[in-house]
Design an enzyme around this catalytic site. Sequence first.
Site, PDB file in Angstrom:
ATOM      1  CE  LYS A 150      -9.406  12.041  34.388  1.00 29.02           C
ATOM      2  NZ  LYS A 150      -9.521  10.723  35.017  1.00 29.02           N
ATOM      3  CG  ASP A 173     -13.578   6.411  32.822  1.00 32.34           C
ATOM      4  OD1 ASP A 173     -12.708   6.938  32.097  1.00 32.34           O
ATOM      5  OD2 ASP A 173     -13.541   6.414  34.061  1.00 32.34           O
ATOM      6  CD  GLN A 175      -9.001   9.477  38.415  1.00 38.86           C
ATOM      7  OE1 GLN A 175      -9.768  10.007  37.616  1.00 38.86           O
ATOM      8  NE2 GLN A 175      -7.784   9.106  38.077  1.00 38.86           N
TER       9      GLN A 175
HETATM   10  N1  GUN Z   1      -7.132   6.394  36.426  1.00 36.16           N
HETATM   11  C1  GUN Z   1      -6.136   6.457  35.518  1.00 36.16           C
HETATM   12  N2  GUN Z   1      -6.627   6.616  34.278  1.00 36.16           N
HETATM   13  C2  GUN Z   1      -7.968   6.657  34.405  1.00 36.16           C
HETATM   14  C3  GUN Z   1      -9.046   6.814  33.469  1.00 36.16           C
HETATM   15  O1  GUN Z   1      -8.881   6.935  32.247  1.00 36.16           O
HETATM   16  N3  GUN Z   1     -10.285   6.813  34.009  1.00 36.16           N
HETATM   17  C4  GUN Z   1     -10.501   6.661  35.336  1.00 36.16           C
HETATM   18  N4  GUN Z   1     -11.752   6.661  35.760  1.00 36.16           N
HETATM   19  N5  GUN Z   1      -9.544   6.523  36.209  1.00 36.16           N
HETATM   20  C5  GUN Z   1      -8.288   6.515  35.752  1.00 36.16           C
END
Ligand code: GUN
Length: 281
Positions: A47, A114, A91
């Site tokens: 990311k 998110d 996350q």
């Molecule tokens: N863990 C796995 N996929 C995601 C996501 O799309 N967002 C977040 N914050 N954590 C994740």
Amino acid sequence: MIIDGKKTSEKRLELLKERIDESGLYPRLATVIVGEDPASQMYVRMKHRACERVGIASIAVELPGDATTEAVLEQVAHLNHDPDINGILVQLPLPRQVDTKTVIEAVVPDKDVDGFHPLNLGYLFSGEPRFVPCTPGGIMTLLDEYDIKCEGMHAVVVGRSIDVGRPMAALLLNADATVTICHSKTRDLGAETARADILISAVGRARFVTREMVREGAVVIDVGINQDEQGNLCGDVDFDAVQEIAAAISPVPGGVGPMTIATLMENTFEAARASACGRVR
Ligand code: GUN
């Protein structure tokens, strides 16, 4: 037809970079990671790399694996109040001792890139989405880029999670599909999936969707990231068998995954634009 998420995400990121350059804005994303789970660390690194590519600044907040809910909330509150931060991504999954629901609800909705905050999920389900969760949002972009129309189609979503299944169903409904949501308690799952014009699998079990479960000519989107018995990365769908009858299918890797990150970047830019023009809903 193979639905190439890697190529599509590259195209979207290039386009986004141009839009950010032209905007004169300097969006900023904060990631919060608790603990040292290698998969989560890798996702967060990807990311940050994507941020760099498109001209989004990013900061990483790292907490130890034994951090309390209060310690995570303290960091979130700090980021909520920081006017230089446009987007906050915590996350997931968080360690067991941290109350995930409380943390998600603590992120101020205007920075919830998110799209997991109940307010943003509510906007999505009311048909007026603001921030859309990145994986289902990325899937809608993929369908659009491949000119796959949802209107009037029977879409079947397997999985009812807050991050994928439920928002996916809402997006498909907003796009005028007829939507069925299936889950672990669904009776005769194969009969439901076999009726799908568009089948989205978000189950998390290697090669769970077999050829018999798919209608000939269906569009199949695979959200799974699993390991098979040999330790190879694979999706929810038995790709080799299903690709023979599907009209279009997304592979794993190189399908949905890259689109999740591209959508996160787009959401972060949207958050920066909204904050720059004082747009608060
Ligand atoms: N863990 C796995 N996929 C995601 C996501 O799309 N967002 C977040 N914050 N954590 C994740």
